[in-house]
Write a protein that holds these residues in place. Sequence first.
Motif, short mmCIF file in Angstrom:
data_model
loop_
_atom_site.label_atom_id
_atom_site.label_comp_id
_atom_site.label_asym_id
_atom_site.label_seq_id
_atom_site.Cartn_x
_atom_site.Cartn_y
_atom_site.Cartn_z
N LEU A 61 -32.27 92.43 23.68
CA LEU A 61 -32.38 93.78 24.18
C LEU A 61 -33.01 93.83 25.32
CD1 LEU A 61 -32.43 95.92 21.05
CD2 LEU A 61 -30.77 96.00 23.10
N VAL A 62 -34.27 93.30 25.47
CA VAL A 62 -35.37 93.31 26.57
C VAL A 62 -34.70 92.55 27.90
CG1 VAL A 62 -37.60 92.53 27.32
CG2 VAL A 62 -37.52 93.67 25.34
N TRP A 63 -34.17 91.30 27.43
CA TRP A 63 -33.63 90.66 28.50
C TRP A 63 -32.39 91.25 29.40
CZ3 TRP A 63 -28.41 87.65 28.87
CH2 TRP A 63 -28.61 86.93 29.63
N ALA A 68 -40.16 93.67 43.47
CA ALA A 68 -40.79 93.04 42.35
C ALA A 68 -39.88 92.74 41.18
CB ALA A 68 -41.80 94.25 41.72
N GLU A 69 -40.19 91.64 40.39
CA GLU A 69 -39.52 91.15 39.10
C GLU A 69 -39.47 92.44 38.41
OE1 GLU A 69 -37.44 88.38 36.91
OE2 GLU A 69 -38.29 87.81 38.61
N PRO A 70 -38.18 92.71 37.74
CA PRO A 70 -38.17 93.92 36.96
C PRO A 70 -39.30 93.63 35.81
CG PRO A 70 -36.21 93.26 37.00
CD PRO A 70 -37.06 92.28 37.88
N ASP A 71 -40.29 94.43 35.55
CA ASP A 71 -41.44 94.00 34.68
C ASP A 71 -41.01 94.13 33.34
OD1 ASP A 71 -41.92 95.94 36.70
OD2 ASP A 71 -42.95 96.80 35.08
N THR A 78 -35.73 100.31 29.03
CA THR A 78 -36.30 99.09 28.70
C THR A 78 -37.55 99.49 27.52
OG1 THR A 78 -35.86 98.20 30.56
CG2 THR A 78 -36.91 96.66 29.02
N ALA A 79 -38.48 100.51 28.10
CA ALA A 79 -39.46 101.04 27.48
C ALA A 79 -39.22 101.29 26.02
CB ALA A 79 -40.29 102.04 28.19
N LEU A 80 -38.06 102.13 26.05
CA LEU A 80 -37.84 102.80 24.81
C LEU A 80 -37.21 101.67 23.86
CD1 LEU A 80 -37.54 105.97 24.15
CD2 LEU A 80 -34.83 105.49 24.13
#
Length: 680
Positions: free
Chosen positions: A47-49, A264-267, A274-276
């Motif tokens: 999911l994060v990826w 910036a690399e998507p942190d 993504t935060a969710l």
Amino acid sequence: MRDRMGNRLRRALASWTAAESASPWSLRRRSLWAALVALVIAVLVTLVWLAGRYEASQVQAELERDAADAVSDLRSSLSRHVQAVQALQAQSAEFRQAAALALLRQNREWLRVEWRDPQWHVHQHADSPLRAPAFERTPRQEVANDALQACQRARRFNGPAYSSTYFLPQSDGLGMEVMELCLPQLQLGQLVGFTVVTYGLQELLAERVGATFGRRNEMSFVEPDGTRLAITGAHRRGLRMFTTQQLLDLPGHTLVLRMDGRRAEPDLFPNVLTALVTGMSIALITVMVLLVKDSRRRLKAERDLAEALAFRKAMEDSLVTGLRARDQQGRITYVNPAFCQMVGWEAEDLLGRNAPMPYWPPEMVDEYQQRQAIRLAGNAPPREGFESVFMRQDGTRFPVLIIEAPLISVQGEQTGWMGAVIDISEQRRVEELSRASQERLQATARLATVGEMASLLSHELNQPLAAIASYANGSLNLLRDPGAQPQTLEDVHMALRRIAEQAGRAGRVINSVHDFVRRRDQAREAVAPQALLDAIAPLVNLQARKLQVRVLTRVEPKLPALWCDRTMVEQVLLNLARNGMQSMDRPDCLDRVLVLQAKRVTLKAQQSWVEFAVTDVGTGIEADVATQLFTPFFTTKAEGMGLGLSLCRTVVEQHGGHLEFEAQQPKGTVFRFTLPAAAP
Ligand code: ADP
């Protein structure tokens, strides 16, 4: 029902505990948990990826939009330039120079404007006033080939054409990439010349798109092999580079615009999505960890419970006391194996049963039903044992001791009754045995007494028999006398009366002994205290006379009748009286008095008691003798049996009474015992 469920639960838990300890199952459970954890982690990572990928694709799309915009900006700038050149061509020759200079000043990317005739001769030109002339180091004619080709193309198109780019060294030692625009000039359909504009690619980029897109991106014109021709824009280090290329196809030449966006690399938390997802993942993992912990705790609790149940079951099974629980309505809710074994019924047959119970003897059902009603009404004192008789399945009866107590639930309410049932048949048997041996002892003692009595009897009977013999001889002598007087006849009469009297007395003596030995009935009856003393009087007197003892009897008037075994109590009195008299049989004891007393005493409420006391003025009892007085076969007498007092105490206690003794002042002993009065 509840027990059956309890059994099932116990069985389940027992097998569960067994399975739990077996390694394949726990291994499987552990690997299941590991698989779950791995899966969740994999899902979360994916999911994060994916969220990161999505973020990157957004950035890429934005960059591509920027590049397309930049290309279209460039294209519109270039076409405006073409229009400006066309306008310039329309100018007359004398103003053309001034207009060209104005345009060169406006457009920094323009390096030079030339006018050439159809034969390709320069007849007028203007260099950018903003910089050193571009063709200062390299003469124009040396590098005019590209421009020439462009013009040939322009001639063919009848419109503007661009040359390929080429490197133009400069006088400052550097150089730059340039490109030519050639626009043919026609008059009435006739070619009259060409206008050539030399572009500096670097300036073109910087001027036309640098301000708009150069802040965040690096833009460059590149060749197909990647060589950069011109470059502008910010160059940021250390960030991830996103790249896109767009073609700027111009008539005659195609430029490739490359745009490098460094972002910036998507942190880890690039956006809300993504935060969710990450937040939810953390929550999920936390919940999972908590679940694992909880399930561990539950497992432990279950294991403890199983152990406790197993312990309880083992305890129940090994218990010899029967346990029986009943609910408030009297139905059996639980029985333990000991109870089932005792009554010979299976638990299944007993559970749920109400009165009359199968283990009640049929003849007792009414009584037991009443007793149960009293118990269920809560009128019976709790925890007080009572004796009862139960019946086994084969019909045999056996005595039990039942102790019942209220069954209190966890909520503190009474849910029924719990009874402990103890089979007391064995106890009864032992009691019976000891009673029988006690009886045998008593019989032996009585026989011993009889033996003693027999010797006394012979001694006692001697007197009346001697008297009878002498009276009979005297009478015979009188009757033999031929001249007998009426006075003599009177004497014979008197002698015969004496004979009859003495014979009567001898008969009574014999009868009393006979009675004493014969009477063996055990039944208790109501007997007046006086009657007891009267019954033993002949035997006591017999001995008293031999030992020169005065016997005094004091009976309180209106004494209640006693409820006792007559023979036994007489035996007690006789024993005590005999012991007393024997203790006074000493030369130094001159005034030998034995007092037999009976009086009323109040011991326990609601019952009257009668106390007998036998007092002598004999030797008294030494301290070391006193401690063993009631021990069977303890005696200080040469011909004694040592059974008298121990029997006396047994008899008195069997009647519920108490036997004690104390020293008498100035000498002697008093023995006292109590007996209950018969109910009126
Ligand atoms: P036995 O009369 O056959 O000896 P008992 O049990 O009646 O057996 O008495 C045990 C002993 O207690 C007697 O031997 C005697 O020493 C003592 N004893 C009993 N009664 C008296 C008494 N009234 N005065 C003194 N000693 C007594």
